[in-house]
Design a protein around this motif. Structure first.
Motif, PDB file in Angstrom:
ATOM      1  N   SER A 189      -4.506  -6.360   6.952  1.00  4.64           N
ATOM      2  CA  SER A 189      -4.461  -6.113   5.501  1.00  4.64           C
ATOM      3  C   SER A 189      -3.655  -4.865   5.180  1.00  4.64           C
ATOM      4  O   SER A 189      -3.165  -4.693   4.067  1.00  4.64           O
ATOM      5  N   ARG A 190      -3.506  -3.968   6.179  1.00  5.44           N
ATOM      6  CA  ARG A 190      -2.740  -2.756   5.904  1.00  5.44           C
ATOM      7  C   ARG A 190      -1.281  -3.097   5.580  1.00  5.44           C
ATOM      8  O   ARG A 190      -0.594  -2.351   4.900  1.00  5.44           O
ATOM      9  N   LEU A 191      -0.848  -4.265   6.068  1.00  4.58           N
ATOM     10  CA  LEU A 191       0.527  -4.674   5.767  1.00  4.58           C
ATOM     11  C   LEU A 191       0.675  -4.955   4.273  1.00  4.58           C
ATOM     12  O   LEU A 191       1.736  -4.739   3.693  1.00  4.58           O
ATOM     13  N   LEU A 192      -0.434  -5.422   3.662  1.00  6.04           N
ATOM     14  CA  LEU A 192      -0.401  -5.641   2.201  1.00  6.04           C
ATOM     15  C   LEU A 192      -0.229  -4.304   1.473  1.00  6.04           C
ATOM     16  O   LEU A 192       0.500  -4.195   0.491  1.00  6.04           O
ATOM     17  N   ASN A 193      -0.938  -3.255   2.002  1.00 12.37           N
ATOM     18  CA  ASN A 193      -0.795  -1.918   1.386  1.00 12.37           C
ATOM     19  C   ASN A 193       0.639  -1.438   1.472  1.00 12.37           C
ATOM     20  O   ASN A 193       1.130  -0.732   0.604  1.00 12.37           O
ATOM     21  N   ALA A 195       3.290  -3.327   1.549  1.00 13.79           N
ATOM     22  CA  ALA A 195       4.264  -4.200   0.883  1.00 13.79           C
ATOM     23  C   ALA A 195       4.999  -3.522  -0.285  1.00 13.79           C
ATOM     24  O   ALA A 195       6.227  -3.609  -0.379  1.00 13.79           O
ATOM     25  N   PRO A 196       4.261  -2.794  -1.170  1.00 14.00           N
ATOM     26  CA  PRO A 196       4.989  -2.177  -2.298  1.00 14.00           C
ATOM     27  C   PRO A 196       6.023  -1.142  -1.837  1.00 14.00           C
ATOM     28  O   PRO A 196       6.877  -0.750  -2.617  1.00 14.00           O
ATOM     29  N   ASN A 228      -8.407  -4.883  13.490  1.00 20.49           N
ATOM     30  CA  ASN A 228      -9.649  -4.886  12.724  1.00 20.49           C
ATOM     31  C   ASN A 228     -10.869  -4.622  13.600  1.00 20.49           C
ATOM     32  O   ASN A 228     -11.943  -5.190  13.373  1.00 20.49           O
ATOM     33  N   THR A 347       1.887   1.967   5.934  1.00 17.51           N
ATOM     34  CA  THR A 347       1.666   0.953   6.982  1.00 17.51           C
ATOM     35  C   THR A 347       0.576   1.397   7.961  1.00 17.51           C
ATOM     36  O   THR A 347      -0.201   0.579   8.450  1.00 17.51           O
TER      37      THR A 347
END
Ligand SMILES: Cc1cc2nc3c(=O)[nH]c(=O)nc-3n(C[C@H](O)[C@H](O)[C@H](O)COP(=O)(O)OP(=O)(O)OC[C@H]3O[C@@H](n4cnc5c(N)ncnc54)[C@H](O)[C@@H]3O)c2cc1C
Length: 445
Positions: A189-193, A195-196, A228, A347
């Motif tokens: 999920s850190r990859l989602l963080n 992304a921006p 995780n 990241t």
């Protein structure tokens, strides 16, 4: 009176010294290692001469430091820079007062201007079992490899994520000691963080490409990666024997060597003893420092931005000391590195394991203070880190809080439901490093 004292002969300190020479200043450079290079280029000079095979292991980014080191040492040989190697700055005052000791004895004095280029250190990662023999920081393992060619024995497991673990895993594989597994406390999920921030990765495309290659090599090497992972603990009676963690159910991996990593933070002790103003960085979850009129901070000490930014900031600090105008191209390149770093920070945000430490986890390795004792002290004394330090001796051991000050702030923040920023750090005092009576006596004479 010394005109310019530079502490640290890493990329930032060396480039500051070389730049100062251009303006007719003769700087004194002090560094506690036996040869210049700092962390990234540690022992590059002696490895080139005596162990060229190690250069291949550490790669072209390591070899690249040779030009800077040669330029620095040439100026030293020409008598334009005075360089004290294996010399430790142990006192620094806001007005430029300083003291250091080394093979040539102890010195104290006052400098008109000081550049502190004292670099970074690994963020402490308190976990159950992290004080067992066989456990060390990823960066510490890399420095052992660079300094003495030491390779960890037995199965190696890395706990943590980030550019340095990826790099070290690659270097260990090249040295014939591939890591068995990498356990990452954060999930995908850190990859989602991140992304921006993806466009910011384009600010340093070569570095981004190198990171992608390291990830690809990890896949090709089929290193097992456990993301995780929760409730991580290092198990073993007298020495590390493995890592236990939760991923839905409990898993355990055997390992004789466990390398831990939660990113890097500025080496705050000398900067704080110098009375510099601190500012908490929410992005890096640590403190950054503002330069004063007398004491200028360069390189990773001012905030973690990597080697290219360290070189630029060393040069810029020297220009400031010499009252020369900054160069436009340097300012632009520095901004790009800062932008790229936002992508890296998003990241790989720090896990801050101290914040979630169990009561029997050691927070202060020197004085063996456990989280439970800190919790009890918070209950009676409140959040004041100075009161807790006085009551428990946390941070009063040989490392002078280098490791546990940060952990104390993170842990207290969690317990008091506030941020480490609000808790703050205990007061920093000289000596920054332990100093012998012999050293003090030498100064008296
Ligand atoms: C353990 C470790 C390993 C790293 N390895 C890599 C890598 O392989 N690749 C990479 O891209 N980045 C690496 N980094 C990040 C890298 O350090 C920075 O990008 C860059 O080297 C920062 O340069 P600098 O000059 O600011 O500091 P540094 O290179 O850290 O240099 C600071 C110097 O100051 C000295 N010093 C500190 N305190 C004192 C004192 N009180 N008295 C005297 N001397 C003192 C230190 O010994 C050191 O030589 C690493 C960081 C760490 C902490």
């Amino acid at each position: 009176m010394t005109d310019l004292l530079i502490v640290g002969a890493g990329p930032a300190g060396m480039s500051a010294a070389i730049e100062a020479v251009k303006y007719g200043i003769h700087p004194i450079v002090v560094d506690n290692r036996p040869e210049p290079g700092g962390n990234i280029y540690a022992f590059l000079g002696s490895n080139k001469r005596k162990h060229p095979e190690r250069i291949k292991i550490f790669g072209p980014d390591y070899a690249k430091g040779g030009a800077l080191i040669d330029a620095f040492l040439t100026s030293v040989e020409e008598g334009r820079i005075t360089y004290h190697s294996s010399a430790r700055l142990w006192r620094i005052d806001p007005d430029g007062g300083y003291a250091f000791d080394g093979p040539d004895g102890s010195r104290a004095g006052k400098a008109e201007q000081i550049i502190l280029a004292t670099g970074a250190q690994e963020r402490p990662m308190p976990l159950p079992g992290w004080t067992l023999p066989g456990v060390m920081g990823v960066g510490a393992a890399q420095i052992l490899m660079k300094s003495g060619g030491e390779l960890p024995a037995g199965d190696i497991v890395i706990v943590g994520a980030g550019p340095l673990p990826l790099l070290l895993a690659d270097q260990l594989a090249k040295a014939g000691r591939p890591v068995k597994a990498m356990i990452e406390p954060a999930g995908a999920s850190r990859l989602l963080n991140a992304a921006p921030h993806i466009l910011q990765a384009a600010a340093a495309p070569k570095t981004a490409l190198k990171g992608t290659l390291l990830l690809a090599k990890r896949i090709l090497r089929r290193t097992s990666v456990w993301r995780n992972a929760k409730n991580i603990e290092i198990v073993g009676a007298d020495t590390a024997a493995g890592v236990r963690f939760m991923r839905g159910k409990t898993a355990e991996l055997d390992a004789a060597c466990v390398l831990i990593h939660d990113g890097i933070i500025p080496n705050l002790n000398p900067l704080r003893a110098a009375g510099l103003e601190l500012e908490y960085s929410e992005q890096q979850k640590t403190w950054h420092v503002q330069s004063s009129d007398v004491i200028h901070v360069a390189g990773d000490g001012a905030g973690i931005l990597g080697v290219d930014a360290a070189i630029i900031s060393g040069r810029t600090a020297a220009k400031r000391v010499c009252r020369a105008d900054p160069v436009n191209s340097d300012e632009k390149a520095y901004k790009k590195q800062r932008s790229f770093r936002q992508f890296i920070d998003a990241t790989y945000p720090p896990v801050q394991t101290a914040g979630k430490a169990k009561s029997d986890t050691v927070l202060c390795r020197c004085e063996m203070i456990r989280a439970g004792a800190v919790e009890a002290a918070i209950d009676t004394l409140g959040a004041d880190p100075n009161a807790i330090k006085r009551a428990l001796r946390i941070g009063m051991g040989p490392c002078q809080g280098r490791l546990c000050n940060h952990s104390l702030a993170d842990y207290s923040g969690t317990k008091l439901n506030c941020s480490a920023k609000e808790v703050g750090l205990p007061r920093a005092r000289n000596p920054v490093l332990p100093v012998s009576f012999e050293t003090l006596a030498e100064l008296e004479e």
